[in-house]
Design a protein around this motif. Structure first.
Motif, PDB file in Angstrom:
ATOM      1  N   GLU A  28       0.835  -1.213   0.000  1.00  0.00           N
ATOM      2  CA  GLU A  28       0.000   0.000   0.000  1.00  0.00           C
ATOM      3  C   GLU A  28       0.864   1.255   0.000  1.00  0.00           C
ATOM      4  O   GLU A  28       0.570   2.227  -0.686  1.00  0.00           O
ATOM      5  CB  GLU A  28      -0.948  -0.010   1.209  1.00  0.00           C
ATOM      6  CG  GLU A  28      -1.849   1.191   1.299  1.00  0.00           C
ATOM      7  CD  GLU A  28      -2.828   1.350   0.140  1.00  0.00           C
ATOM      8  OE1 GLU A  28      -3.482   2.411   0.074  1.00  0.00           O
ATOM      9  OE2 GLU A  28      -2.954   0.444  -0.710  1.00  0.00           O
ATOM     10  N   ARG A  29       1.949   1.242   0.762  1.00  0.00           N
ATOM     11  CA  ARG A  29       2.863   2.391   0.779  1.00  0.00           C
ATOM     12  C   ARG A  29       3.456   2.620  -0.601  1.00  0.00           C
ATOM     13  O   ARG A  29       3.523   3.752  -1.086  1.00  0.00           O
ATOM     14  CB  ARG A  29       3.969   2.171   1.808  1.00  0.00           C
ATOM     15  CG  ARG A  29       4.915   3.366   1.898  1.00  0.00           C
ATOM     16  CD  ARG A  29       5.982   3.196   2.945  1.00  0.00           C
ATOM     17  NE  ARG A  29       5.367   3.042   4.251  1.00  0.00           N
ATOM     18  CZ  ARG A  29       5.828   2.213   5.191  1.00  0.00           C
ATOM     19  NH1 ARG A  29       6.910   1.491   4.978  1.00  0.00           N
ATOM     20  NH2 ARG A  29       5.231   2.132   6.348  1.00  0.00           N
ATOM     21  N   ARG A  30       3.871   1.553  -1.263  1.00  0.00           N
ATOM     22  CA  ARG A  30       4.432   1.678  -2.615  1.00  0.00           C
ATOM     23  C   ARG A  30       3.384   2.174  -3.605  1.00  0.00           C
ATOM     24  O   ARG A  30       3.674   2.971  -4.486  1.00  0.00           O
ATOM     25  CB  ARG A  30       5.006   0.345  -3.072  1.00  0.00           C
ATOM     26  CG  ARG A  30       6.296   0.021  -2.375  1.00  0.00           C
ATOM     27  CD  ARG A  30       6.887  -1.262  -2.865  1.00  0.00           C
ATOM     28  NE  ARG A  30       8.165  -1.504  -2.209  1.00  0.00           N
ATOM     29  CZ  ARG A  30       8.736  -2.678  -2.128  1.00  0.00           C
ATOM     30  NH1 ARG A  30       8.152  -3.742  -2.682  1.00  0.00           N
ATOM     31  NH2 ARG A  30       9.886  -2.823  -1.519  1.00  0.00           N
ATOM     32  N   ARG A  31       2.156   1.703  -3.482  1.00  0.00           N
ATOM     33  CA  ARG A  31       1.073   2.162  -4.357  1.00  0.00           C
ATOM     34  C   ARG A  31       0.838   3.660  -4.172  1.00  0.00           C
ATOM     35  O   ARG A  31       0.719   4.408  -5.139  1.00  0.00           O
ATOM     36  CB  ARG A  31      -0.215   1.395  -4.073  1.00  0.00           C
ATOM     37  CG  ARG A  31      -1.359   1.740  -5.028  1.00  0.00           C
ATOM     38  CD  ARG A  31      -2.672   1.110  -4.612  1.00  0.00           C
ATOM     39  NE  ARG A  31      -3.253   1.750  -3.456  1.00  0.00           N
ATOM     40  CZ  ARG A  31      -3.932   2.908  -3.484  1.00  0.00           C
ATOM     41  NH1 ARG A  31      -4.111   3.537  -4.622  1.00  0.00           N
ATOM     42  NH2 ARG A  31      -4.423   3.436  -2.391  1.00  0.00           N
ATOM     43  N   GLN A  33       2.983   5.877  -3.015  1.00  0.00           N
ATOM     44  CA  GLN A  33       4.140   6.611  -3.533  1.00  0.00           C
ATOM     45  C   GLN A  33       4.047   6.740  -5.059  1.00  0.00           C
ATOM     46  O   GLN A  33       4.349   7.792  -5.622  1.00  0.00           O
ATOM     47  CB  GLN A  33       5.443   5.902  -3.140  1.00  0.00           C
ATOM     48  CG  GLN A  33       5.787   6.043  -1.680  1.00  0.00           C
ATOM     49  CD  GLN A  33       6.962   5.160  -1.265  1.00  0.00           C
ATOM     50  OE1 GLN A  33       7.309   4.199  -1.957  1.00  0.00           O
ATOM     51  NE2 GLN A  33       7.549   5.487  -0.130  1.00  0.00           N
ATOM     52  N   ARG A  34       3.622   5.679  -5.712  1.00  0.00           N
ATOM     53  CA  ARG A  34       3.450   5.720  -7.170  1.00  0.00           C
ATOM     54  C   ARG A  34       2.371   6.714  -7.561  1.00  0.00           C
ATOM     55  O   ARG A  34       2.529   7.490  -8.509  1.00  0.00           O
ATOM     56  CB  ARG A  34       3.092   4.323  -7.679  1.00  0.00           C
ATOM     57  CG  ARG A  34       3.015   4.216  -9.170  1.00  0.00           C
ATOM     58  CD  ARG A  34       2.857   2.745  -9.582  1.00  0.00           C
ATOM     59  NE  ARG A  34       2.346   2.687 -10.904  1.00  0.00           N
ATOM     60  CZ  ARG A  34       1.050   2.765 -11.231  1.00  0.00           C
ATOM     61  NH1 ARG A  34       0.149   2.884 -10.309  1.00  0.00           N
ATOM     62  NH2 ARG A  34       0.676   2.720 -12.483  1.00  0.00           N
ATOM     63  N   VAL A  35       1.262   6.734  -6.819  1.00  0.00           N
ATOM     64  CA  VAL A  35       0.193   7.693  -7.079  1.00  0.00           C
ATOM     65  C   VAL A  35       0.727   9.118  -6.916  1.00  0.00           C
ATOM     66  O   VAL A  35       0.425   9.995  -7.736  1.00  0.00           O
ATOM     67  CB  VAL A  35      -1.013   7.437  -6.143  1.00  0.00           C
ATOM     68  CG1 VAL A  35      -1.982   8.607  -6.147  1.00  0.00           C
ATOM     69  CG2 VAL A  35      -1.726   6.158  -6.550  1.00  0.00           C
ATOM     70  N   ASP A  36       1.538   9.350  -5.892  1.00  0.00           N
ATOM     71  CA  ASP A  36       2.133  10.676  -5.697  1.00  0.00           C
ATOM     72  C   ASP A  36       3.042  11.067  -6.862  1.00  0.00           C
ATOM     73  O   ASP A  36       2.996  12.198  -7.341  1.00  0.00           O
ATOM     74  CB  ASP A  36       2.937  10.726  -4.390  1.00  0.00           C
ATOM     75  CG  ASP A  36       2.066  10.821  -3.157  1.00  0.00           C
ATOM     76  OD1 ASP A  36       0.854  11.093  -3.303  1.00  0.00           O
ATOM     77  OD2 ASP A  36       2.592  10.619  -2.045  1.00  0.00           O
ATOM     78  N   ARG A  37       3.885  10.134  -7.322  1.00  0.00           N
ATOM     79  CA  ARG A  37       4.788  10.433  -8.446  1.00  0.00           C
ATOM     80  C   ARG A  37       4.008  10.748  -9.719  1.00  0.00           C
ATOM     81  O   ARG A  37       4.319  11.708 -10.423  1.00  0.00           O
ATOM     82  CB  ARG A  37       5.742   9.260  -8.688  1.00  0.00           C
ATOM     83  CG  ARG A  37       6.895   9.174  -7.726  1.00  0.00           C
ATOM     84  CD  ARG A  37       7.942   8.165  -8.194  1.00  0.00           C
ATOM     85  NE  ARG A  37       7.395   6.860  -8.507  1.00  0.00           N
ATOM     86  CZ  ARG A  37       7.229   5.870  -7.635  1.00  0.00           C
ATOM     87  NH1 ARG A  37       7.566   6.046  -6.380  1.00  0.00           N
ATOM     88  NH2 ARG A  37       6.720   4.711  -8.022  1.00  0.00           N
ATOM     89  N   VAL A  38       3.007   9.928 -10.004  1.00  0.00           N
ATOM     90  CA  VAL A  38       2.202  10.139 -11.213  1.00  0.00           C
ATOM     91  C   VAL A  38       1.438  11.459 -11.101  1.00  0.00           C
ATOM     92  O   VAL A  38       1.374  12.234 -12.067  1.00  0.00           O
ATOM     93  CB  VAL A  38       1.245   8.950 -11.461  1.00  0.00           C
ATOM     94  CG1 VAL A  38       0.241   9.260 -12.559  1.00  0.00           C
ATOM     95  CG2 VAL A  38       2.036   7.704 -11.809  1.00  0.00           C
ATOM     96  N   ALA A 183      -5.083   7.962 -17.090  1.00  0.00           N
ATOM     97  CA  ALA A 183      -5.532   6.569 -17.146  1.00  0.00           C
ATOM     98  C   ALA A 183      -4.713   5.709 -16.194  1.00  0.00           C
ATOM     99  O   ALA A 183      -5.273   4.846 -15.495  1.00  0.00           O
ATOM    100  CB  ALA A 183      -5.421   6.046 -18.581  1.00  0.00           C
ATOM    101  N   ASP A 184      -3.424   5.958 -16.132  1.00  0.00           N
ATOM    102  CA  ASP A 184      -2.538   5.224 -15.213  1.00  0.00           C
ATOM    103  C   ASP A 184      -2.938   5.505 -13.762  1.00  0.00           C
ATOM    104  O   ASP A 184      -2.982   4.607 -12.921  1.00  0.00           O
ATOM    105  CB  ASP A 184      -1.091   5.626 -15.472  1.00  0.00           C
ATOM    106  CG  ASP A 184      -0.103   4.749 -14.736  1.00  0.00           C
ATOM    107  OD1 ASP A 184      -0.419   3.569 -14.464  1.00  0.00           O
ATOM    108  OD2 ASP A 184       1.002   5.238 -14.427  1.00  0.00           O
ATOM    109  N   LEU A 185      -3.262   6.742 -13.491  1.00  0.00           N
ATOM    110  CA  LEU A 185      -3.662   7.132 -12.136  1.00  0.00           C
ATOM    111  C   LEU A 185      -4.993   6.495 -11.759  1.00  0.00           C
ATOM    112  O   LEU A 185      -5.195   6.094 -10.608  1.00  0.00           O
ATOM    113  CB  LEU A 185      -3.750   8.660 -12.052  1.00  0.00           C
ATOM    114  CG  LEU A 185      -3.772   9.309 -10.684  1.00  0.00           C
ATOM    115  CD1 LEU A 185      -2.560   8.904  -9.869  1.00  0.00           C
ATOM    116  CD2 LEU A 185      -3.819  10.820 -10.816  1.00  0.00           C
TER     117      LEU A 185
END
Length: 188
Positions: A28-31, A33-38, A183-185
């Motif tokens: 969940e933390r990695r998900r 972080q990815r949402v934040d980057r995107v 779309a990725d987000l």
């Protein structure tokens, strides 16, 4: 007749959420972080797209060659050449491609991050790449690309329609990149 004010629960209280294991917490933390980057990249794309839209509007109002911009002082047209002082171009009659970016990116001229990315986007599209191909360029690279765009703008066969077409193609490329990120987000 007396009213009964006591209530009885109609459903059981919500069960306490189960504690997640360390692997689920890490995932969940990695998900997130990815949402934040995107999300951050999407915000940068949108900022550059808005800058290009403002530059396009300025170029539609007036375009020039062999000068950063043209102003009218006491009825006399003055062509500004030499060092680019973008703040002087705010009330310009016409601008070149790079000056349009610099004036609209105030106060940072082309040294701010949005202006650097806009210059990069224009340069990449001009040379057949994607507008969002590279985001971290050194100031010297941005200056070289700006110089290349100035030379392209000042070519004797260049027309205002060519310059506007480049800006529109860059914006369209940014919009495609933004749509892909959105779309990725949504999948995240």
């Amino acid at each position: 007749m007396l009213l009964d004010t006591t209530t009885t629960p109609t459903s059981s209280p919500a069960a306490a959420p189960a504690r997640l294991g360390w692997r689920q917490r890490l995932a969940e933390r990695r998900r997130l972080q990815r949402v934040d980057r995107v999300g951050a990249k999407l915000a940068r794309l949108d900022a550059v797209s808005r800058l290009l839209a403002r530059a396009e509007t300025r170029l539609e109002a007036g375009w020039t060659q062999d000068a950063w911009f043209v102003t009218r002082d006491d009825g006399v047209l003055r062509h500004h050449v030499g060092t680019l002082h973008a703040d002087q171009g705010v009330r310009s009659e016409a601008v070149c491609l790079v000056a349009a970016i610099a004036v609209e990116a105030m106060p940072g001229s082309i040294t701010g991050p949005d202006a650097q990315r806009a210059i990069g986007a224009l340069w990449n599209v001009l040379h057949g790449g994607s507008a969002a191909a590279d985001w971290a360029t050194a100031p010297g690279v941005t200056a070289a690309r700006a110089y290349d765009l100035v030379r392209w703008n000042d070519a004797s066969d260049r027309r205002q329609s060519d310059v506007l077409a480049l800006v529109q193609a860059s914006r369209a490329s940014m919009d495609r990149a933004s749509a892909a990120l959105r779309a990725d987000l949504a999948r995240a």
